[in-house]
Scaffold this motif. Structure first.
Motif, PDB file in Angstrom:
ATOM      1  N   PHE A 198      -8.495 -61.008 -53.177  1.00 20.38           N
ATOM      2  CA  PHE A 198      -9.952 -59.803 -52.887  1.00 20.38           C
ATOM      3  C   PHE A 198      -9.132 -58.565 -51.399  1.00 20.38           C
ATOM      4  CE2 PHE A 198     -11.687 -64.169 -54.213  1.00 20.38           C
ATOM      5  CZ  PHE A 198     -12.579 -63.443 -54.962  1.00 20.38           C
ATOM      6  N   PHE A 199      -8.512 -59.044 -51.466  1.00 20.74           N
ATOM      7  CA  PHE A 199      -8.118 -57.741 -50.170  1.00 20.74           C
ATOM      8  C   PHE A 199      -7.871 -56.460 -50.719  1.00 20.74           C
ATOM      9  CE2 PHE A 199      -5.250 -54.891 -47.959  1.00 20.74           C
ATOM     10  CZ  PHE A 199      -5.885 -54.351 -47.129  1.00 20.74           C
ATOM     11  N   CYS A 200      -7.186 -56.876 -51.669  1.00 23.80           N
ATOM     12  CA  CYS A 200      -6.854 -55.589 -52.777  1.00 23.80           C
ATOM     13  C   CYS A 200      -8.102 -54.770 -53.481  1.00 23.80           C
ATOM     14  CB  CYS A 200      -5.513 -55.729 -53.418  1.00 23.80           C
ATOM     15  SG  CYS A 200      -4.047 -55.829 -52.908  1.00 23.80           S
TER      16      CYS A 200
ATOM     17  N   TRP B 275      -5.237 -62.430 -50.418  1.00 24.98           N
ATOM     18  CA  TRP B 275      -4.614 -60.882 -51.181  1.00 24.98           C
ATOM     19  C   TRP B 275      -5.338 -60.065 -52.158  1.00 24.98           C
ATOM     20  CZ3 TRP B 275      -3.338 -58.532 -47.071  1.00 24.98           C
ATOM     21  CH2 TRP B 275      -2.313 -59.237 -46.332  1.00 24.98           C
TER      22      TRP B 275
ATOM     23  N   ALA C 198     -12.321 -55.151 -45.333  1.00 27.33           N
ATOM     24  CA  ALA C 198     -11.403 -55.647 -46.252  1.00 27.33           C
ATOM     25  C   ALA C 198     -10.363 -56.206 -44.678  1.00 27.33           C
ATOM     26  CB  ALA C 198     -10.315 -54.538 -47.534  1.00 27.33           C
TER      27      ALA C 198
ATOM     28  N   TYR D 112     -10.935 -55.424 -52.474  1.00 25.42           N
ATOM     29  CA  TYR D 112     -12.084 -54.675 -51.525  1.00 25.42           C
ATOM     30  C   TYR D 112     -11.597 -53.704 -50.913  1.00 25.42           C
ATOM     31  CZ  TYR D 112     -14.804 -59.448 -50.846  1.00 25.42           C
ATOM     32  OH  TYR D 112     -15.688 -60.099 -51.531  1.00 25.42           O
ATOM     33  N   PHE D 113     -10.399 -53.625 -51.413  1.00 25.99           N
ATOM     34  CA  PHE D 113      -9.894 -52.119 -50.694  1.00 25.99           C
ATOM     35  C   PHE D 113      -9.617 -50.803 -51.995  1.00 25.99           C
ATOM     36  CE2 PHE D 113      -6.457 -49.198 -48.785  1.00 25.99           C
ATOM     37  CZ  PHE D 113      -6.741 -49.378 -47.163  1.00 25.99           C
TER      38      PHE D 113
ATOM     39  N   LEU E  62     -16.854 -50.999 -47.453  1.00 29.07           N
ATOM     40  CA  LEU E  62     -16.296 -52.379 -48.346  1.00 29.07           C
ATOM     41  C   LEU E  62     -14.862 -52.215 -48.274  1.00 29.07           C
ATOM     42  CD1 LEU E  62     -16.829 -51.719 -52.380  1.00 29.07           C
ATOM     43  CD2 LEU E  62     -16.843 -53.921 -51.113  1.00 29.07           C
ATOM     44  N   VAL E  63     -13.906 -51.480 -47.580  1.00 31.57           N
ATOM     45  CA  VAL E  63     -12.866 -50.826 -46.863  1.00 31.57           C
ATOM     46  C   VAL E  63     -13.285 -51.847 -45.737  1.00 31.57           C
ATOM     47  CG1 VAL E  63     -10.987 -49.197 -46.104  1.00 31.57           C
ATOM     48  CG2 VAL E  63     -12.131 -48.736 -48.474  1.00 31.57           C
TER      49      VAL E  63
ATOM     50  N   ASN F 179     -16.668 -64.015 -50.393  1.00 31.05           N
ATOM     51  CA  ASN F 179     -16.626 -63.995 -51.870  1.00 31.05           C
ATOM     52  C   ASN F 179     -17.593 -65.069 -52.219  1.00 31.05           C
ATOM     53  OD1 ASN F 179     -14.872 -66.604 -51.334  1.00 31.05           O
ATOM     54  ND2 ASN F 179     -13.897 -65.760 -53.426  1.00 31.05           N
TER      55      ASN F 179
ATOM     56  N   LEU G 125     -11.533 -63.424 -45.725  1.00 32.36           N
ATOM     57  CA  LEU G 125     -12.942 -62.680 -46.926  1.00 32.36           C
ATOM     58  C   LEU G 125     -13.569 -63.064 -47.736  1.00 32.36           C
ATOM     59  CD1 LEU G 125      -9.716 -60.045 -48.228  1.00 32.36           C
ATOM     60  CD2 LEU G 125     -11.687 -59.738 -46.180  1.00 32.36           C
TER      61      LEU G 125
ATOM     62  N   GLY H 275     -11.137 -58.138 -42.961  1.00 29.86           N
ATOM     63  CA  GLY H 275     -10.616 -59.826 -43.279  1.00 29.86           C
ATOM     64  C   GLY H 275      -8.757 -60.097 -42.827  1.00 29.86           C
TER      65      GLY H 275
END
Length: 79
Positions: A54-56, A52, A20, A58-59, A16-17, A31, A29, A23
């Protein structure tokens, strides 16, 4: 072989990291229903807030799962 769950969670969290981070470099990213197909995702140029978000998601989710798996592997967390 009793630690299969812990190793699976660790690989899942690191994955998952990695999604991200890639991405950020690609500007896209995944989804939605189509998963990792290139068309169904969030592009940084088109939808910056969604990207951002989805980035947060996933990360932070990947970090949480990876550190939880490490705690399980070292016997610091309850199963």
């Amino acid at each position: 072989m009793p630690q299969i769950k812990e190793w699976f969670l660790l690989i899942l969290g690191v994955g998952l990291v990695a999604v991200a981070v890639q991405g950020v470099f690609r500007g896209w990213l995944p989804n939605g229903r189509n998963g990792f197909k290139q068309g169904a995702g969030v592009y940084r140029e088109d939808q910056p807030v969604g990207f951002w978000f989805f980035f947060c998601l996933y990360f932070s989710g990947g970090l949480y799962v990876a550190f939880y798996a490490l705690r399980l592997l070292f016997g610091r967390a309850a199963q």
